[in-house]
Design a protein around this motif. Structure first.
Motif, PDB file in Angstrom:
ATOM      1  N   PRO A 185       1.030  -1.244  -0.185  1.00  0.00           N
ATOM      2  CA  PRO A 185      -0.129   0.098   0.280  1.00  0.00           C
ATOM      3  C   PRO A 185       0.715   1.461  -0.062  1.00  0.00           C
ATOM      4  CG  PRO A 185      -0.116  -1.164   2.200  1.00  0.00           C
ATOM      5  CD  PRO A 185       0.522  -2.132   1.205  1.00  0.00           C
ATOM      6  N   LYS A 186       2.063   1.273   0.595  1.00  0.00           N
ATOM      7  CA  LYS A 186       2.889   2.420   0.478  1.00  0.00           C
ATOM      8  C   LYS A 186       3.702   2.622  -0.829  1.00  0.00           C
ATOM      9  CE  LYS A 186       3.344   3.699   5.447  1.00  0.00           C
ATOM     10  NZ  LYS A 186       2.959   5.124   5.185  1.00  0.00           N
ATOM     11  N   LYS A 187       3.322   1.526  -1.645  1.00  0.00           N
ATOM     12  CA  LYS A 187       4.255   1.602  -3.156  1.00  0.00           C
ATOM     13  C   LYS A 187       5.701   1.744  -2.409  1.00  0.00           C
ATOM     14  CE  LYS A 187       0.483   4.054  -5.405  1.00  0.00           C
ATOM     15  NZ  LYS A 187       0.275   5.416  -6.096  1.00  0.00           N
ATOM     16  N   LEU A 188       6.045   0.778  -1.676  1.00  0.00           N
ATOM     17  CA  LEU A 188       7.573   0.625  -1.501  1.00  0.00           C
ATOM     18  C   LEU A 188       8.462   0.145  -2.622  1.00  0.00           C
ATOM     19  CD1 LEU A 188       7.678  -1.084   1.988  1.00  0.00           C
ATOM     20  CD2 LEU A 188       7.671   1.399   1.531  1.00  0.00           C
ATOM     21  N   LYS A 189       9.689   0.770  -2.869  1.00  0.00           N
ATOM     22  CA  LYS A 189      10.511   0.480  -4.183  1.00  0.00           C
ATOM     23  C   LYS A 189      11.643  -0.564  -3.526  1.00  0.00           C
ATOM     24  CE  LYS A 189       9.533   4.819  -6.645  1.00  0.00           C
ATOM     25  NZ  LYS A 189      10.055   6.290  -6.871  1.00  0.00           N
ATOM     26  N   PHE A 190      11.639  -1.645  -4.033  1.00  0.00           N
ATOM     27  CA  PHE A 190      12.669  -2.610  -3.406  1.00  0.00           C
ATOM     28  C   PHE A 190      13.875  -2.492  -4.382  1.00  0.00           C
ATOM     29  CE2 PHE A 190       8.514  -4.185  -2.357  1.00  0.00           C
ATOM     30  CZ  PHE A 190       8.634  -4.282  -0.722  1.00  0.00           C
ATOM     31  N   GLN A 191      15.021  -2.756  -3.662  1.00  0.00           N
ATOM     32  CA  GLN A 191      16.080  -2.659  -4.358  1.00  0.00           C
ATOM     33  C   GLN A 191      16.981  -3.924  -3.569  1.00  0.00           C
ATOM     34  OE1 GLN A 191      18.889   0.773  -3.668  1.00  0.00           O
ATOM     35  NE2 GLN A 191      20.346  -0.204  -4.749  1.00  0.00           N
ATOM     36  N   GLU A 192      17.356  -4.976  -4.563  1.00  0.00           N
ATOM     37  CA  GLU A 192      17.550  -6.500  -4.021  1.00  0.00           C
ATOM     38  C   GLU A 192      19.031  -6.583  -4.290  1.00  0.00           C
ATOM     39  OE1 GLU A 192      15.170  -9.925  -5.498  1.00  0.00           O
ATOM     40  OE2 GLU A 192      14.192  -8.271  -6.644  1.00  0.00           O
ATOM     41  N   VAL A 193      19.816  -6.818  -3.211  1.00  0.00           N
ATOM     42  CA  VAL A 193      21.488  -7.131  -3.231  1.00  0.00           C
ATOM     43  C   VAL A 193      21.727  -8.270  -2.630  1.00  0.00           C
ATOM     44  CG1 VAL A 193      21.886  -4.656  -3.413  1.00  0.00           C
ATOM     45  CG2 VAL A 193      21.686  -5.621  -1.294  1.00  0.00           C
ATOM     46  N   ASN A 194      22.988  -8.755  -2.675  1.00  0.00           N
ATOM     47  CA  ASN A 194      23.376  -9.947  -1.832  1.00  0.00           C
ATOM     48  C   ASN A 194      23.542  -9.384  -0.304  1.00  0.00           C
ATOM     49  OD1 ASN A 194      23.965 -11.397  -4.029  1.00  0.00           O
ATOM     50  ND2 ASN A 194      26.235 -10.860  -4.144  1.00  0.00           N
ATOM     51  N   SER A 195      23.100 -10.658   0.600  1.00  0.00           N
ATOM     52  CA  SER A 195      22.675 -10.196   1.969  1.00  0.00           C
ATOM     53  C   SER A 195      23.809  -9.494   2.515  1.00  0.00           C
ATOM     54  CB  SER A 195      22.489 -11.681   2.654  1.00  0.00           C
ATOM     55  OG  SER A 195      23.649 -12.700   2.447  1.00  0.00           O
ATOM     56  N   GLU A 196      24.991  -9.937   2.243  1.00  0.00           N
ATOM     57  CA  GLU A 196      26.388  -9.182   2.851  1.00  0.00           C
ATOM     58  C   GLU A 196      26.414  -7.687   2.494  1.00  0.00           C
ATOM     59  OE1 GLU A 196      28.055 -11.583  -0.600  1.00  0.00           O
ATOM     60  OE2 GLU A 196      26.375 -11.848   1.012  1.00  0.00           O
ATOM     61  N   GLN A 197      25.819  -7.499   1.286  1.00  0.00           N
ATOM     62  CA  GLN A 197      25.894  -6.002   0.968  1.00  0.00           C
ATOM     63  C   GLN A 197      24.947  -4.987   1.359  1.00  0.00           C
ATOM     64  OE1 GLN A 197      25.647  -6.760  -3.387  1.00  0.00           O
ATOM     65  NE2 GLN A 197      27.871  -6.406  -3.546  1.00  0.00           N
TER      66      GLN A 197
END
Length: 283
Positions: A185-197
């Motif tokens: 509902p908040k239109k979050l923008k997701f940025q996916e990276v390796n967990s350690e980053q």
């Protein structure tokens, strides 16, 4: 002995030739075989640096000698190398993963592993430098999070518990909810990276509003507890980390290490070392 080493991915060709199989909880290898403290058995273990390798180092310094084992601890920063190294025989065991992660690795890569009981839980945590609570999170805020499917949905569940996402199911991902108005509902923008980053992006990228961080990387990056916006509940948490070894492993040394990981001494060490609750003994 503890060392930091980026292990070569030597088992890739063999890895994909393996047939898939289950990776369920198994009884630890027999610890009945005699271990001689005067001539300790070397056990090679790959582990995430913190808290896993730190816990192993405590065992190596305080408990292993009298138990007849000598740990060779290799720190591994990523989440792929430990299982490759275990599969190809570079190490005898690894200590870094959860049941859900192992199940996914077995299903997709065909590993043949057994594992012990959960040792500790590292609650996933949402951090923010911009927002004090979930209610203040603005529409379109950037969220940086883990790109591995298992830990990603686990982290998204923390966002859901804070009211930032809604009605998630286990097949959801950042991609599937990105443009779903009901679930996001908040239109979050997701940025996916390796967990350690994730901590690096959180600390260095001013556009990041929220970061979902794995517990061990919280410790490594020395993140500020005052910036915690939401945290996974430790109660009845199925995401405990455990020791893993190759299927059918009969090593008395591995069995003894599994036993020591569940000792009262280790549980007390965890409680007194991570007093803020970023690492807790599994129950």
């Amino acid at each position: 002995m503890r060392k930091k080493l980026a292990l070569a991915l030597t088992g890739v060709a063999t890895l994909f030739a393996l047939t898939a199989c289950g990776g369920g909880t198994a009884a630890a290898p027999s610890a009945d075989a005699k271990l001689d403290p005067a001539n300790p058995t070397i056990v090679k273990v790959g582990a995430s640096p913190i808290p896993h390798a730190q816990i192993l180092e405590f065992i190596d310094e305080k408990l292993a000698k009298d138990a007849g084992i000598d740990l060779e601890i290799t720190e591994i920063d990523d989440y792929q190398t430990p299982n490759i190294a275990l599969s190809d025989g570079t190490i005898d065991a690894n200590y870094f993963q959860t049941q859900a992660y192992l199940d996914d690795q077995v299903a997709t890569k065909g590993y043949k592993f057994d594992h012990g009981a959960g040792v500790h839980v590292e609650p996933l945590t949402v951090f923010s430098k911009k927002y004090k609570d979930a209610a203040s999170v603005e529409e379109g805020a950037v969220v940086v999070l883990n790109n591995d499917p298992v830990n990603q949905i686990r982290g998204m569940r923390v966002l859901e518990s804070a009211g930032l996402l809604a009605d998630l199911d286990d097949k959801d991902s950042a991609l599937t909810v990105q443009d779903d108005a009901a679930k996001n509902p908040k239109k979050l923008k997701f940025q996916e990276v390796n967990s350690e980053q994730v901590p690096k992006f959180y600390q260095e990228d001013p556009t990041v509003g929220l970061a979902v961080v794995n517990g061990n990387y919280i410790i490594q990056a020395k993140l500020d507890a005052n910036e915690i916006l939401a945290q996974e509940s430790p109660e009845n948490n199925p995401n405990a980390n455990f020791l893993t070894w190759r299927e059918g492993e009969e090593s008395a040394g591995v069995a003894k290490l599994e036993e020591l990981l569940h000792s009262d001494e280790v549980a007390e060490y965890i409680k007194t070392t991570w007093t803020e609750g970023s690492v807790i003994p599994a129950t």
